[in-house]
Scaffold this active site. Sequence first.
Site, short mmCIF file in Angstrom:
data_model
loop_
_atom_site.label_atom_id
_atom_site.label_comp_id
_atom_site.label_asym_id
_atom_site.label_seq_id
_atom_site.Cartn_x
_atom_site.Cartn_y
_atom_site.Cartn_z
CG ASP A 137 -9.60 47.23 -8.72
OD1 ASP A 137 -9.24 46.03 -8.75
OD2 ASP A 137 -10.67 47.62 -9.23
C1 BGC Z 1 -11.64 44.41 -10.39
C2 BGC Z 1 -11.90 44.08 -8.93
C3 BGC Z 1 -11.40 42.69 -8.61
C4 BGC Z 1 -9.93 42.59 -8.99
C5 BGC Z 1 -9.32 41.23 -8.70
C6 BGC Z 1 -10.19 44.13 -10.80
O1 BGC Z 1 -10.07 44.22 -12.17
O2 BGC Z 1 -11.96 45.75 -10.65
O3 BGC Z 1 -13.26 44.20 -8.65
O4 BGC Z 1 -11.63 42.40 -7.27
O5 BGC Z 1 -9.79 42.85 -10.37
O6 BGC Z 1 -9.86 40.27 -9.53
#
Ligand code: BGC
Length: 754
Positions: free
Chosen positions: A260
Amino acid sequence: MKTICFLLVNFFILGCKVGDAQHSALLQNEAKVDSLIQLMTLEEKINMLHGKHMFVSAGVERLGIADMKYADGPFGIREELQPDGWMPLGWENDKATFFPTGSALAATWSGELAYDYGTGMAREARLRGKDMILGPAINIQRIPTGGRTYEYLSEDPFLSAALAVGYTKGVQDNGVAACLKHYALNNQENNRGTVDVIIGQRAMREIYLPPFRAAVQEADAFGVMAAYNKVNGWWCAENDVLLNQILRNEWGFAGLVVSDWNGTHSTVASINNGLNVEMPTKKYLGQALLDSVKTGKVPVEIIDQRVREILRVRLAVKPVPEEKANIEMTSQPPQQKIAYDIASKSIVLLKNEGVLPLNLDKKLIIAVIGDNAEQKMANGGIGAGVKALYEVSPLEGLKNKIGNQAEIVYAKGYVPEVLDWARLYGGKSKEQIEKEDQEKAIRNEKLNEEAVAVAAKADIVLFFAGNNRAVETEASDRKDMMLPSGQDDLIRKLAEVNSIIVTILVSGAPNDLTIVKPLSKALLISWFNGTEGGNALADVLVGNISPGGRLPFTLPIKLQDSPAYALGNYPQGVKNKDVFVDLVEDTESQSQKTKSLNNEDPNTAYYSEESLVGYRWYDTKDIPVMYPFGYGLTYTTFSYSGLSTNKDKYSAGDTIEVMFSLENAGAVEADEVVQLYIHRINPSVDWPNKELKAFKRITFKPEESKKVSLSIPVKDLMYWDEPSGNWQVDLCDIEVMVGASVSDIKLKKTVSLR
Ligand code: BGC
């Protein structure tokens, strides 16, 4: 004898898994993958293992290996951002279709619609030149207040798994890789970047992992995103148990694991334990990794393996040539139609005392009250959001569908909640906050008065209550499930002047309905329902479509009844600054942050409720609920009769076939969602009182009867035996129960496993 049976069952299942993995589309180019690796320098390999831009990881141009382009999901293709920041580029043609969010999709109880959803997402991803969609988001909805409940699917693993499989197949059949997120146990937003989830193996295997496992094994998911949190002491992005042992070795996953965003914490442990791409940074898997290889801390074979896993995905997904991407508008009519179909099938009718569908013959004066009638829900919180080409609000939908058949009068009713970073993360004084609150109360009072005046003159009130995207957001859980913006007070006032109130909850997660339920003649949930949400809702309200959504989660009476709250497992003390703040500010490092936060906060989430999540808890403990899991009414009634099974006694390799008759007893077309639960009668281990094991959504013409069959492979009834670390069958009698919700069992029969 029993032991031999168990061993045979386990052999059979493990055998299947290996077989499935070998058929993965990812494993069809192994020779090519190996030859590419041979040609690459160490630097080129390392270059593939971290972010190149915010949503891009590198290929190797010299060898014709294209970059990997990621797009946020899960409910629409995110607008184009500056390559290395979060600022939108402000393009015109990156406006996408806003699909109903996760809990709305789940309320359709339809794997087929989930497939269509994935199809729609993939088509728009291709138009934008993307290779991998960061979705579906499939964590179990453990707490009613979870900030991302609206993005996630259900509190039940079986329902979540079926939808995750549909979504993933839909995406990948249309030429784009899916990325299952957030693996695993990311069930709360408060302190998600620091919390350590302490969970037993059985609950983990039976409740939290099945959607991931199903999407890997049944839908051949190409990507997995490691969650921010820790599980049993290890960050998810370096968790050997989750990534190497379970995902890759047991389930046969051959694809790539991406962290993530800013969720990587180490170099050696991450690369060894199964992480492929550090996103969007290169702090751990950049120069530090190169140095680690050069000093012998990380063997080149590991680097090759991680690169191999990325290349498999790269070769399975054809890159969109630069000149063909971003030509057309992202949102296109076929996808808008998918969004409409899903929205129209997701709406859940909870109560109806003869007021719906609206009788338009009477030239009604309809008071539409509440900011949620006109609020757009494609954006508004932190994280996932869509720059929608358009979004039909409920008010617009009603005007579209009702036209001049009634008089519609709108009043805003209350001041909506807005996202306030300074309040969330400090930056506003106590005095400032108090002053703002007072001013808001005064504005609310005035809006209440205007709404009451409108309601007093109307034949019927459509009260649009519920949350909005500032209330339900990534990075924060809700502090309770009360209706925001003084909505309970407002409905009390409305009820004094008009007794015909239809309340529509525009929410992605449970609300406390203690006040609104008795004051409403009809009650519905219309979710954050996408681009076509308003049209879909209006079609249901006027009776063009019979409501057919069913609750994908329990609506408890009060928050304290819910398992993690009742056991004191949640909340775990103060909420700290979210990991996302660092993503935006890019200041201190994760490890420093973790250290300082750890001094103030234990950051430990105990899952001592084990498998008693959602309805499994209320149903087993006999705790009354507001509305049960699986519940939903429509404009007709169904009658169930004549349950039979193909056998009375079943062995490990068998499938239990359950047949019965179902009749639409009314004069309108409608869908019924039949649900098959099982109850174990004399088990040798503990089980929840009921577990969902099959379901089907079926459309019926007026007065139509159908024979329905549902099946459960006996292998799906196994439990995770912690001492042996394996799946085992519990040879016991079981009641198979067919119903219209977990609390509305219509037919049942006892069979036995032997
Ligand atoms: C989120 C993800 C997301 C990523 C990119 C993170 O903060 O938890 O779900 O895909 O950001 O935007």
